[in-house]
Design an enzyme around this catalytic site. Sequence first.
Site, PDB file in Angstrom:
ATOM      1  N   ASP A 157      39.814  53.627  38.567  1.00 48.29           N
ATOM      2  CA  ASP A 157      40.519  53.099  39.741  1.00 48.29           C
ATOM      3  C   ASP A 157      39.944  53.665  41.044  1.00 48.29           C
ATOM      4  OD1 ASP A 157      42.375  51.564  41.052  1.00 48.29           O
ATOM      5  OD2 ASP A 157      44.048  52.938  40.736  1.00 48.29           O
ATOM      6  N   GLY A 158      39.986  52.851  42.084  1.00 53.03           N
ATOM      7  CA  GLY A 158      39.613  53.327  43.422  1.00 53.03           C
ATOM      8  C   GLY A 158      38.363  52.697  44.014  1.00 53.03           C
ATOM      9  N   ASN A 189      45.153  41.910  36.718  1.00 58.99           N
ATOM     10  CA  ASN A 189      44.141  41.778  37.770  1.00 58.99           C
ATOM     11  C   ASN A 189      43.818  40.317  38.124  1.00 58.99           C
ATOM     12  OD1 ASN A 189      42.381  44.793  36.773  1.00 58.99           O
ATOM     13  ND2 ASN A 189      43.796  44.509  38.468  1.00 58.99           N
ATOM     14  N   SER A 244      42.376  44.348  34.068  1.00 57.09           N
ATOM     15  CA  SER A 244      43.664  44.235  33.362  1.00 57.09           C
ATOM     16  C   SER A 244      44.160  42.794  33.365  1.00 57.09           C
ATOM     17  CB  SER A 244      44.703  45.139  34.043  1.00 57.09           C
ATOM     18  OG  SER A 244      45.114  44.569  35.281  1.00 57.09           O
ATOM     19  N   THR A 245      45.127  42.510  32.502  1.00 53.61           N
ATOM     20  CA  THR A 245      45.725  41.163  32.479  1.00 53.61           C
ATOM     21  C   THR A 245      46.420  40.886  33.821  1.00 53.61           C
ATOM     22  OG1 THR A 245      47.583  42.190  31.277  1.00 53.61           O
ATOM     23  CG2 THR A 245      46.047  40.900  29.977  1.00 53.61           C
TER      24      THR A 245
END
Length: 232
Positions: free
Chosen positions: A17-18, A65, A62-63
């Site tokens: 993340d980030g 996203n 991810s689902t």
Amino acid sequence: MGLNIDTVPESVAIILDGNGRYAKKNNITRYMGHKAGCDNLETILEETVRLNIKYLTVYAFSTENWKRSEEEINGLFKLFDLYLNRIRKKAIENEVSVKFIGDIEKFKKNIYESCIQLEEETKKFDKCIFSIAFNYGGRDEIVRAINRIIKDGNSTSIDENTFSKMLDTKDIKDPDLLIRTSGELRLSNFLIWQSAYTELYFTDVLWPEFTIDEYHKAIDDYNKRSRRFGGR
Ligand code: IPE
Ligand code: IPE
Ligand code: MG
């Protein structure tokens, strides 16, 4: 000066993340932020192999996203396609077996086929099992497993072990250590079944800036913990 790491967890999971915040900070596009994240993943994969960590599982898309802009999603798929080739090279060089978890059947045919081909081509390797979670959500994974069980129609009851074998992660050891970069203190639907007893490590460092030294820090922190599984 890096830390000296002599013991390592067997199975590590990372929420990458980030990238967006890294882009903002460096005044570059989000696409370039994601690209920097992909480059860093190659570095961390190589270090994982060097350290003899047996399983590395990373959360790449991810689902949830899909809620992002079309432009960002297209950029992420473009990078995914581009890096599949680079990962393929790295995997063969380092004897790494690549796997995908998540609902990859929803991908465009050519990307889906490249994923299956990469899995096939590298399945003989066992130095490290590198799993990429793409279009992955823990709840979605559980629901897909349940639907498979219903469809098979053979079981009237099921136990934890049998259920684990129905999940996308059937070949992956439950994570010993889960790292999330970028300061967010949540799992965001990653490995929710598998992380029941995982040690969690959160750092404010943004994923593209998560260096080998930072990785060693996380492992060192893990090594200092006393793991408990509910017993005394
Ligand atoms: C993580 O970076 C990569 C993906 C979710 C694809 P983000 O894009 O979530 O970065 P931030 O959270 O906006 O900084
Ligand atoms: C989690 O990060 C998903 C990936 C890293 C692929 P997000 O940035 O999407 O998660 P939230 O929205 O902050 O929970
Ligand atoms: Mg994020």
